[in-house]
Write a protein that holds these residues in place. Structure first.
Motif, PDB file in Angstrom:
ATOM      1  N   MET A   1      41.698 -42.948  -2.255  1.00  0.00           N
ATOM      2  CA  MET A   1      40.749 -41.976  -2.732  1.00  0.00           C
ATOM      3  C   MET A   1      39.739 -41.669  -1.622  1.00  0.00           C
ATOM      4  SD  MET A   1      38.283 -42.203  -6.027  1.00  0.00           S
ATOM      5  CE  MET A   1      36.606 -42.335  -5.498  1.00  0.00           C
ATOM      6  N   ILE A   2      39.440 -40.383  -1.451  1.00  0.00           N
ATOM      7  CA  ILE A   2      38.473 -39.953  -0.446  1.00  0.00           C
ATOM      8  C   ILE A   2      37.167 -39.598  -1.150  1.00  0.00           C
ATOM      9  CG2 ILE A   2      37.962 -38.303   1.388  1.00  0.00           C
ATOM     10  CD1 ILE A   2      40.433 -39.952   1.984  1.00  0.00           C
ATOM     11  N   ARG A   3      36.092 -40.203  -0.679  1.00  0.00           N
ATOM     12  CA  ARG A   3      34.787 -39.832  -1.202  1.00  0.00           C
ATOM     13  C   ARG A   3      33.925 -39.338  -0.046  1.00  0.00           C
ATOM     14  NH1 ARG A   3      30.556 -43.748  -0.791  1.00  0.00           N
ATOM     15  NH2 ARG A   3      31.306 -45.619   0.235  1.00  0.00           N
ATOM     16  N   LEU A   4      33.042 -38.417  -0.359  1.00  0.00           N
ATOM     17  CA  LEU A   4      32.129 -37.872   0.633  1.00  0.00           C
ATOM     18  C   LEU A   4      30.733 -38.409   0.374  1.00  0.00           C
ATOM     19  CD1 LEU A   4      33.162 -34.100   0.676  1.00  0.00           C
ATOM     20  CD2 LEU A   4      34.155 -36.006   1.953  1.00  0.00           C
ATOM     21  N   ARG A   5      30.019 -38.676   1.463  1.00  0.00           N
ATOM     22  CA  ARG A   5      28.616 -39.046   1.333  1.00  0.00           C
ATOM     23  C   ARG A   5      27.901 -38.735   2.640  1.00  0.00           C
ATOM     24  NH1 ARG A   5      27.051 -43.481   4.115  1.00  0.00           N
ATOM     25  NH2 ARG A   5      28.521 -45.179   4.439  1.00  0.00           N
ATOM     26  N   ARG A   6      26.617 -38.547   2.504  1.00  0.00           N
ATOM     27  CA  ARG A   6      25.802 -38.281   3.680  1.00  0.00           C
ATOM     28  C   ARG A   6      25.601 -39.550   4.492  1.00  0.00           C
ATOM     29  NH1 ARG A   6      21.241 -34.088   1.326  1.00  0.00           N
ATOM     30  NH2 ARG A   6      22.766 -32.476   0.795  1.00  0.00           N
ATOM     31  N   MET A   7      25.623 -39.397   5.784  1.00  0.00           N
ATOM     32  CA  MET A   7      25.427 -40.526   6.678  1.00  0.00           C
ATOM     33  C   MET A   7      23.962 -40.946   6.649  1.00  0.00           C
ATOM     34  SD  MET A   7      26.710 -40.916  10.600  1.00  0.00           S
ATOM     35  CE  MET A   7      25.395 -40.151  11.490  1.00  0.00           C
ATOM     36  N   VAL A   8      23.747 -42.236   6.745  1.00  0.00           N
ATOM     37  CA  VAL A   8      22.404 -42.813   6.852  1.00  0.00           C
ATOM     38  C   VAL A   8      22.337 -43.577   8.179  1.00  0.00           C
ATOM     39  CG1 VAL A   8      22.048 -42.950   4.349  1.00  0.00           C
ATOM     40  CG2 VAL A   8      23.092 -44.882   5.561  1.00  0.00           C
ATOM     41  N   PRO A   9      21.130 -43.854   8.679  1.00  0.00           N
ATOM     42  CA  PRO A   9      21.013 -44.527   9.977  1.00  0.00           C
ATOM     43  C   PRO A   9      21.815 -45.827  10.085  1.00  0.00           C
ATOM     44  CG  PRO A   9      18.896 -43.637   9.354  1.00  0.00           C
ATOM     45  CD  PRO A   9      19.823 -43.447   8.166  1.00  0.00           C
ATOM     46  N   GLU A  10      21.962 -46.543   8.974  1.00  0.00           N
ATOM     47  CA  GLU A  10      22.712 -47.808   9.013  1.00  0.00           C
ATOM     48  C   GLU A  10      24.209 -47.598   9.263  1.00  0.00           C
ATOM     49  OE1 GLU A  10      18.904 -48.126   7.236  1.00  0.00           O
ATOM     50  OE2 GLU A  10      20.554 -46.897   6.518  1.00  0.00           O
ATOM     51  N   ASP A  11      24.664 -46.360   9.239  1.00  0.00           N
ATOM     52  CA  ASP A  11      26.079 -46.041   9.491  1.00  0.00           C
ATOM     53  C   ASP A  11      26.396 -45.892  10.974  1.00  0.00           C
ATOM     54  OD1 ASP A  11      26.966 -45.927   6.802  1.00  0.00           O
ATOM     55  OD2 ASP A  11      26.161 -43.889   6.598  1.00  0.00           O
ATOM     56  N   TRP A  12      25.519 -46.322  11.854  1.00  0.00           N
ATOM     57  CA  TRP A  12      25.719 -46.070  13.274  1.00  0.00           C
ATOM     58  C   TRP A  12      27.057 -46.615  13.783  1.00  0.00           C
ATOM     59  CZ3 TRP A  12      26.459 -49.730  16.995  1.00  0.00           C
ATOM     60  CH2 TRP A  12      26.123 -51.048  16.669  1.00  0.00           C
ATOM     61  N   ALA A  13      27.483 -47.776  13.330  1.00  0.00           N
ATOM     62  CA  ALA A  13      28.755 -48.344  13.805  1.00  0.00           C
ATOM     63  C   ALA A  13      29.935 -47.536  13.265  1.00  0.00           C
ATOM     64  CB  ALA A  13      28.870 -49.808  13.410  1.00  0.00           C
ATOM     65  N   VAL A  14      29.820 -47.032  12.044  1.00  0.00           N
ATOM     66  CA  VAL A  14      30.846 -46.151  11.477  1.00  0.00           C
ATOM     67  C   VAL A  14      30.922 -44.888  12.312  1.00  0.00           C
ATOM     68  CG1 VAL A  14      31.489 -44.769   9.451  1.00  0.00           C
ATOM     69  CG2 VAL A  14      30.546 -47.071   9.145  1.00  0.00           C
ATOM     70  N   TRP A  15      29.755 -44.319  12.641  1.00  0.00           N
ATOM     71  CA  TRP A  15      29.706 -43.095  13.455  1.00  0.00           C
ATOM     72  C   TRP A  15      30.297 -43.345  14.840  1.00  0.00           C
ATOM     73  CZ3 TRP A  15      30.043 -38.279  13.349  1.00  0.00           C
ATOM     74  CH2 TRP A  15      29.684 -37.492  14.434  1.00  0.00           C
ATOM     75  N   LYS A  16      29.979 -44.479  15.447  1.00  0.00           N
ATOM     76  CA  LYS A  16      30.524 -44.815  16.768  1.00  0.00           C
ATOM     77  C   LYS A  16      32.052 -44.853  16.714  1.00  0.00           C
ATOM     78  CE  LYS A  16      30.701 -48.557  20.178  1.00  0.00           C
ATOM     79  NZ  LYS A  16      30.180 -49.886  20.548  1.00  0.00           N
TER      80      LYS A  16
ATOM     81  N   ALA B   1      20.691 -37.979  10.449  1.00  0.00           N
ATOM     82  CA  ALA B   1      20.228 -38.111   9.066  1.00  0.00           C
ATOM     83  C   ALA B   1      18.753 -37.748   8.954  1.00  0.00           C
ATOM     84  CB  ALA B   1      20.464 -39.539   8.576  1.00  0.00           C
ATOM     85  N   GLY B   2      18.307 -36.837   9.805  1.00  0.00           N
ATOM     86  CA  GLY B   2      16.906 -36.467   9.827  1.00  0.00           C
ATOM     87  C   GLY B   2      16.560 -35.343   8.866  1.00  0.00           C
ATOM     88  N   LYS B   3      15.339 -34.872   8.960  1.00  0.00           N
ATOM     89  CA  LYS B   3      14.864 -33.804   8.078  1.00  0.00           C
ATOM     90  C   LYS B   3      15.587 -32.490   8.350  1.00  0.00           C
ATOM     91  CE  LYS B   3      10.770 -31.549   6.384  1.00  0.00           C
ATOM     92  NZ  LYS B   3       9.952 -30.512   6.798  1.00  0.00           N
ATOM     93  N   THR B   4      15.948 -32.252   9.602  1.00  0.00           N
ATOM     94  CA  THR B   4      16.576 -30.983   9.966  1.00  0.00           C
ATOM     95  C   THR B   4      18.044 -31.157  10.359  1.00  0.00           C
ATOM     96  OG1 THR B   4      15.819 -31.191  12.239  1.00  0.00           O
ATOM     97  CG2 THR B   4      14.393 -29.964  10.715  1.00  0.00           C
ATOM     98  N   SER B   5      18.656 -32.218   9.875  1.00  0.00           N
ATOM     99  CA  SER B   5      20.067 -32.445  10.183  1.00  0.00           C
ATOM    100  C   SER B   5      20.731 -33.270   9.090  1.00  0.00           C
ATOM    101  CB  SER B   5      20.210 -33.158  11.529  1.00  0.00           C
ATOM    102  OG  SER B   5      19.559 -34.411  11.484  1.00  0.00           O
ATOM    103  N   VAL B   6      22.040 -33.113   9.011  1.00  0.00           N
ATOM    104  CA  VAL B   6      22.825 -33.874   8.048  1.00  0.00           C
ATOM    105  C   VAL B   6      24.211 -34.097   8.638  1.00  0.00           C
ATOM    106  CG1 VAL B   6      23.730 -31.862   6.791  1.00  0.00           C
ATOM    107  CG2 VAL B   6      23.480 -34.057   5.612  1.00  0.00           C
ATOM    108  N   SER B   7      24.778 -35.235   8.351  1.00  0.00           N
ATOM    109  CA  SER B   7      26.176 -35.516   8.677  1.00  0.00           C
ATOM    110  C   SER B   7      26.836 -36.028   7.409  1.00  0.00           C
ATOM    111  CB  SER B   7      26.302 -36.568   9.780  1.00  0.00           C
ATOM    112  OG  SER B   7      25.853 -36.047  11.009  1.00  0.00           O
ATOM    113  N   VAL B   8      27.984 -35.472   7.101  1.00  0.00           N
ATOM    114  CA  VAL B   8      28.738 -35.884   5.925  1.00  0.00           C
ATOM    115  C   VAL B   8      29.947 -36.681   6.401  1.00  0.00           C
ATOM    116  CG1 VAL B   8      29.994 -35.100   3.880  1.00  0.00           C
ATOM    117  CG2 VAL B   8      27.964 -33.853   4.652  1.00  0.00           C
ATOM    118  N   LEU B   9      30.140 -37.830   5.793  1.00  0.00           N
ATOM    119  CA  LEU B   9      31.292 -38.680   6.101  1.00  0.00           C
ATOM    120  C   LEU B   9      32.313 -38.575   4.976  1.00  0.00           C
ATOM    121  CD1 LEU B   9      29.409 -41.928   7.177  1.00  0.00           C
ATOM    122  CD2 LEU B   9      30.489 -40.250   8.689  1.00  0.00           C
TER     123      LEU B   9
END
Length: 172
Positions: free
Chosen positions: A1-16, A53-61
């Protein structure tokens, strides 16, 4: 199953991990090389995650929980410049998930976020002229080529096509 969620700062290793896979899979789609990204320190990855994950940006995983360990299999980001232009960036879907409807789901999440930003007057993106699959996707979803070109950052002999989505049409 694929779920979508917004990235948070703690996701840095996932983002890397995701970014390195993106660059390895399709270097033509991004303005950073795999070699450049591999030189990035963990502190810098953490800083990137905060910016995403700032005020003027978003990343969806897009996260696939079907495997033993949940893994990111797609992403789409957006940031807003001071002039109110939103830019789509860091768009990628893992090869095994292409053609499954995941990219339109990611785009819908980004559009929901963009429409909640009152200062945004335009949504644009840059796509490498040889990235035919991406060009077709963006056209199918209402992005228009208005004739604007920029040199591709990793090879100035190539171009990025700047496309724009009319936001009023996207809201309808």
């Amino acid at each position: 199953m694929i779920r979508l969620r917004r990235m948070v700062p703690e996701d840095w290793a996932v983002w890397k991990d995701l970014r390195l896979r993106m660059l390895e899979d399709f270097p033509l789609g991004f303005t950073e090389s795999l070699a450049q990204a591999e030189q990035t320190t963990d502190t810098q990855w953490q800083e990137r995650a905060v910016l995403s994950a700032g005020k003027t940006s978003v990343s969806v995983l897009a996260l696939d929980s079907a495997a033993e360990r949940e893994q990111a299999v797609g992403t789409m980001s957006c940031y807003i410049e001071e002039d109110g232009t939103a830019w789509l960036a860091a768009v990628w879907v893992a090869p095994g998930h292409r053609g499954t409807g995941l990219a339109p789901r990611l785009l819908a999440e980004i559009l929901d976020w963009v429409h909640g930003q009152p200062e945004v007057h335009a949504l644009k993106l840059g796509v490498h002229e040889d990235n035919l699959r991406a060009l077709a996707f963006y056209r199918r979803h209402g992005f228009m080529d208005r004739g604007e070109r920029e040199p591709y950052l990793l090879d100035a002999t190539r171009q990025e096509i700047i496309m724009e989505l009319p936001l009023k049409a996207a809201a309808a």
